[in-house]
Design an enzyme around this catalytic site. Structure first.
Site, short mmCIF file in Angstrom:
data_model
loop_
_atom_site.label_atom_id
_atom_site.label_comp_id
_atom_site.label_asym_id
_atom_site.label_seq_id
_atom_site.Cartn_x
_atom_site.Cartn_y
_atom_site.Cartn_z
N GLY A 10 0.84 -1.20 0.00
CA GLY A 10 0.00 0.00 0.00
C GLY A 10 0.87 1.24 0.00
O GLY A 10 1.95 1.25 -0.59
N CYS A 11 0.41 2.28 0.65
CA CYS A 11 1.14 3.56 0.69
C CYS A 11 2.58 3.35 1.15
O CYS A 11 2.83 2.78 2.21
CB CYS A 11 0.44 4.51 1.64
SG CYS A 11 1.33 6.05 1.91
N PHE A 12 3.53 3.82 0.33
CA PHE A 12 4.93 3.56 0.69
C PHE A 12 5.38 4.34 1.92
O PHE A 12 6.37 3.96 2.55
CB PHE A 12 5.89 3.76 -0.48
CG PHE A 12 5.68 4.97 -1.36
CD1 PHE A 12 5.16 6.15 -0.91
CD2 PHE A 12 6.07 4.90 -2.70
CE1 PHE A 12 5.01 7.26 -1.74
CE2 PHE A 12 5.92 5.99 -3.54
CZ PHE A 12 5.39 7.18 -3.06
#
Length: 203
Positions: A37-39
C-alpha cells in the site's frame, strides 16, 4: 563501519539513474522489495526492524521508465508503490523482513490497501533471486496455514523489475511530516484494519 556507511550513501545518491537490473547494494549488504500500500507506511514498518540500513520509497511493476508520482497515481503506468530495503544479513534475515511485511498489510485484497484504491496500491513481494522467491513462498504458505482470519491470502510473489525511486518529498515522509502522516494513517483506517486482521501478531 565508516567505509560501509560511505559506500551506502554513494549508492543511494546514484540509484535514481540506474536501472534495477544493474543496481547492487554495497558489499556485505542485501536488498529486498515490498509493496504494502502507501509507501510512507511501508517505510515506517520496515525502518522499525533492527538490521535494516535504509528504506527507499519508489515504484515497480510498470512499463514506463522513470515514472512520476502523478503518473503512477493515475493508474495508467502499471506500477505499484513499493519500498526497497537495504539490510545487513548478519543482523536480520530475509525471513524476518517477510514477517514484518505480512503483518503490516492486508493480504486479503488485491488492487487496494485500506482507503487507497487502485492497482498502484496492490501489495506484492518482489523477489530478487531464487532464494528470496523460495523463502517468500514458504512464508506465504506458513501464513496460509496459520492465519488468524478467515479470508484467503491473495498477495502475489513476483519477480522484481526496474525500481524507480520516488520523489524526494516522499522519502521518510512519516519522519518529515509526523502530524500529517498520523492523520493520514489514522483516517485511512490502516492500523485499525491491521489490528483486526493480525491482532497481537503485529510487532
Amino acid at each position: 563501519m565508516f567505509a560501509r556507511l560511505l559506500a551506502l550513501q554513494l549508492w543511494l545518491a546514484a540509484i535514481a539513474s540506474i536501472p534495477a537490473s544493474a543496481q547492487a547494494p554495497p558489499s556485505g549488504l542485501a536488498k529486498a522489495a515490498f509493496a504494502a500500500g502507501c509507501f510512507w507506511c511501508t517505510e515506517e514498518a520496515m525502518d522499525k526492524v533492527p538490521g535494516v540500513i535504509s528504506t527507499t520509497s519508489g515504484y515497480m511493476g510498470g512499463s514506463k521508465k522513470n515514472p512520476t508520482y502523478q503518473e503512477v497515481s493515475s493508474g495508467v503506468t502499471g506500477h505499484t508503490e513499493i519500498v526497497q530495503v537495504v539490510y545487513d544479513p548478519t543482523k536480520v534475515s530475509y525471513e524476518r523482513l517477510l514477517e514484518q511485511f505480512w503483518v503490516n498489510h492486508d493480504p486479503t485484497v488485491k488492487d487496494r490497501q485500506f482507503c487507497d484504491v487502485g492497482s498502484q496500491y496492490r501489495p506484492s513481494v518482489f523477489y530478487y533471486d531464487d532464494e528470496q522467491k523460495r523463502l517468500a513462498e514458504a512464508s506465504k504458505l506458513k501464513w496460509e496455514q496459520s492465519k488468524p482470519f478467515k479470508q484467503p491470502i491473495v498477495t502475489p510473489i513476483v519477480q522484481a523489475t526496474e525500481f524507480w525511486p520516488a520523489e524526494e518529498y516522499h522519502q521518510d515522509y512519516y519522519r518529515k511530516n509526523p502530524v500529517r502522516y498520523k492523520y493520514y494513517s489514522t483516517s485511512c483506517g490502516r492500523y485499525a484494519r491491521l489490528d483486526e486482521l493480525w491482532g497481537k501478531l503485529r510487532k
